[in-house]
Design an enzyme around this catalytic site. Structure first.
Site, mmCIF file in Angstrom:
data_model
loop_
_atom_site.group_PDB
_atom_site.id
_atom_site.type_symbol
_atom_site.label_atom_id
_atom_site.label_comp_id
_atom_site.label_asym_id
_atom_site.label_seq_id
_atom_site.Cartn_x
_atom_site.Cartn_y
_atom_site.Cartn_z
ATOM 1 C CE LYS A 83 -4.514 0.961 0.664
ATOM 2 N NZ LYS A 83 -5.688 0.233 0.181
ATOM 3 N N GLY A 183 -24.880 2.761 4.238
ATOM 4 C CA GLY A 183 -24.039 3.347 3.187
ATOM 5 C C GLY A 183 -24.432 2.802 1.829
ATOM 6 C CB VAL A 184 -27.140 3.166 -0.369
ATOM 7 C CG1 VAL A 184 -27.703 2.049 0.485
ATOM 8 C CG2 VAL A 184 -27.739 4.498 0.068
ATOM 9 N N GLY A 185 -23.559 3.899 -1.302
ATOM 10 C CA GLY A 185 -22.727 4.569 -2.314
ATOM 11 C C GLY A 185 -22.502 3.629 -3.480
ATOM 12 C CB VAL A 187 -19.733 -1.229 -2.639
ATOM 13 C CG1 VAL A 187 -19.944 -2.716 -2.398
ATOM 14 C CG2 VAL A 187 -18.334 -0.971 -3.169
HETATM 15 P P1 NAD Z 1 -18.693 5.339 -1.495
HETATM 16 O O1 NAD Z 1 -17.997 6.549 -0.999
HETATM 17 O O2 NAD Z 1 -19.188 5.308 -2.906
HETATM 18 O O3 NAD Z 1 -19.941 4.981 -0.563
HETATM 19 C C1 NAD Z 1 -19.928 5.134 0.823
HETATM 20 C C2 NAD Z 1 -21.307 5.629 1.217
HETATM 21 O O4 NAD Z 1 -21.378 5.690 2.635
HETATM 22 C C3 NAD Z 1 -21.616 7.032 0.704
HETATM 23 O O5 NAD Z 1 -22.885 7.051 0.073
HETATM 24 C C4 NAD Z 1 -21.592 7.881 1.966
HETATM 25 O O6 NAD Z 1 -22.474 8.997 1.901
HETATM 26 C C5 NAD Z 1 -22.029 6.874 2.999
HETATM 27 N N1 NAD Z 1 -21.695 7.219 4.379
HETATM 28 C C6 NAD Z 1 -20.641 7.922 4.850
HETATM 29 N N2 NAD Z 1 -20.721 8.055 6.188
HETATM 30 C C7 NAD Z 1 -21.862 7.422 6.562
HETATM 31 C C8 NAD Z 1 -22.500 7.199 7.803
HETATM 32 N N3 NAD Z 1 -21.996 7.702 8.941
HETATM 33 N N4 NAD Z 1 -23.653 6.478 7.822
HETATM 34 C C9 NAD Z 1 -24.189 5.989 6.684
HETATM 35 N N5 NAD Z 1 -23.627 6.183 5.479
HETATM 36 C C10 NAD Z 1 -22.483 6.894 5.417
HETATM 37 O O7 NAD Z 1 -17.691 4.128 -1.221
HETATM 38 P P2 NAD Z 1 -17.754 2.658 -1.822
HETATM 39 O O8 NAD Z 1 -16.762 2.549 -2.938
HETATM 40 O O9 NAD Z 1 -19.168 2.271 -2.033
HETATM 41 O O10 NAD Z 1 -17.133 1.812 -0.619
HETATM 42 C C11 NAD Z 1 -17.912 1.500 0.523
HETATM 43 C C12 NAD Z 1 -17.048 0.776 1.534
HETATM 44 O O11 NAD Z 1 -16.527 -0.418 0.949
HETATM 45 C C13 NAD Z 1 -15.814 1.554 1.990
HETATM 46 O O12 NAD Z 1 -15.559 1.232 3.333
HETATM 47 C C14 NAD Z 1 -14.705 1.026 1.106
HETATM 48 O O13 NAD Z 1 -13.429 1.137 1.731
HETATM 49 C C15 NAD Z 1 -15.103 -0.429 0.979
HETATM 50 N N6 NAD Z 1 -14.613 -1.079 -0.233
HETATM 51 C C16 NAD Z 1 -14.927 -0.600 -1.458
HETATM 52 C C17 NAD Z 1 -14.456 -1.247 -2.595
HETATM 53 C C18 NAD Z 1 -14.819 -0.771 -3.966
HETATM 54 O O14 NAD Z 1 -14.605 -1.519 -4.952
HETATM 55 N N7 NAD Z 1 -15.372 0.428 -4.125
HETATM 56 C C19 NAD Z 1 -13.661 -2.392 -2.466
HETATM 57 C C20 NAD Z 1 -13.373 -2.887 -1.187
HETATM 58 C C21 NAD Z 1 -13.847 -2.210 -0.071
#
Ligand code: NAD
Length: 357
Positions: A83, A183-185, A187
């Protein structure tokens, strides 16, 4: 910090190599930590963060690189763990020159480290890095990359969730199951679509009102505020936002029988909260195992991208999760520990296999 303290830290996690990168003209201050390359080159993203101190940055990169070793090993990939962190406020420090200078440091490692996107770095940044080194993945599809990994990550989480359901209820069907997604971002959103398609009932929370409204209207998800997500009367809790949410405060609030989500480092303290979940009869699908779809996707990019193969490999998360849950029940160890043991065994076995010419 003295040198001896740094080496003590490297010895604690058993790191192979740590590279400190400094460039006065671009202002680059970066640390690349290569944890273990027994299985292959160390792959892990580059995070830009305004750390409170250099010691904090070092601690973060050591911890994160070790996590990548386990994630790659448990996923059956021929990759090691590494990393990088770039120290500074992303909105101020990130320039073309700084990212390209960082790329030159990556190039100097001759492929022992492969970088990718992470927190506060984008595909655009990786395009700059790529101008100086070929040891970078997470490039846009237009450049032969795999594009956004989050659909594959969500698919892997879905597989891990189904395997956990089978372990607990004897069937992997999620039809009619109530699932709370925090968290509905990127993923979480893709996961919701899959769950909805299978007929699961959805409860969601997020800090972004617009996405909440979107999924409430398109998928009929019920919306709850903040901490209310932990105490929902649901079958499955899927943390897809924050780390360290499985802690002393939240675990007693959970009514779900399964925890399976995408967020990294969900257990605040794996030695305390892993066993605590078992004691409360909650099946926890280890995060580093079920969220490995993103890593699987970029690994495909490293060996020649094929989306179908990436999905097929992510599907295998179902089998590995089932195996881990069985080991955890049989050996009476918590699931995170079972997954770590299996990852360590693979590294040890392959390391021994390579001991002769
Ligand atoms: P993202 O930023 O697209 O989504 C995260 C969501 O969480 C956002 O909608 C944000 O508004 C919401 N959020 C933030 N704080 C919050 C809270 N206190 N309560 C509720 N919701 C909250 O990120 P992502 O890419 O969807 O990743 C989500 C998680 O998965 C992260 O922890 C990331 O490290 C992990 N992850 C992602 C990937 C990937 O391929 N994107 C791979 C492995 C792990």
């Amino acid at each position: 910090m003295s040198n001896s303290e740094i080496f003590t830290q490297l010895a604690t996690y058993d790191h192979e190599q740590v590279v400190f990168c400094n460039d006065n003209s671009t202002g680059l201050k970066a640390i690349i930590a290569i944890h273990n390359t027994v299985l292959g080159p160390g792959l892990g993203g580059t995070r830009v963060w305004n750390y409170g101190s250099e010691a904090e940055a070092l601690n973060d990169v050591l911890r994160l690189s070790r996590g990548m070793t386990y994630k790659a090993a448990i996923s059956g990939l021929n990759l090691g763990g590494a990393k990088a962190v770039i120290i500074g406020d992303a909105s101020k420090v990130k320039t073309e020159a700084l990212m390209r200078k960082f790329g030159r440091f990556v190039e100097n490692l001759n492929g022992k480290y492969i970088t990718a996107e992470d927190v506060n770095t984008t595909t655009r940044d990786m395009e700059y890095v790529h101008m100086e080194t070929s040891h970078v993945v997470g490039l846009p599809e237009s450049m032969g990359g795999g594009g956004d990994p989050s659909p594959v990550t969500a698919y892997g989480v879905y597989m891990g969730m189904k395997a956990s359901a089978k372990h607990v209820w004897g069937t992997d069907s999620l039809a009619g199951k109530k699932v709370a997604v925090q968290g509905v971002g990127k993923v979480g959103g893709h996961l919701l679509e899959m769950l909805h398609k299978e007929g699961a009932k959805l409860v969601i929370s997020d800090i972004n009102e617009a996405t909440l409204k979107h999924y409430a209207s398109t998928l009929g998800a019920s919306v709850v505020n903040g901490d209310e997500i932990y105490s929902q009367d649901v079958d499955i809790f899927a943390p897809c936002a924050l780390g360290a949410i499985l802690n002393d405060e939240h675990i007693p609030m959970l009514k779900a029988k399964v925890v399976a989500g995408a967020a990294n480092n969900q257990l605040a303290d794996e030695n305390i909260h892993g066993p605590m979940l078992i004691e409360r009869g909650i099946t926890y699908a280890p995060d580093f195992l079920i969220n490995a779809g993103g890593l699987i996707n970029v690994y495909q990019e490293h060996i020649g991208y094929n989306r179908e193969t990436a999905y097929r490999k992510a599907e295998h998360i179902f089998d590995v999760t089932s195996e881990i849950l069985k080991i955890s029940s049989n050996e009476k160890i918590h699931t995170q520990k079972a997954a770590m043991n299996l990852a360590e065994k693979r590294i040890s076995d392959i390391g021994k296999m390579r001991s002769t010419y």
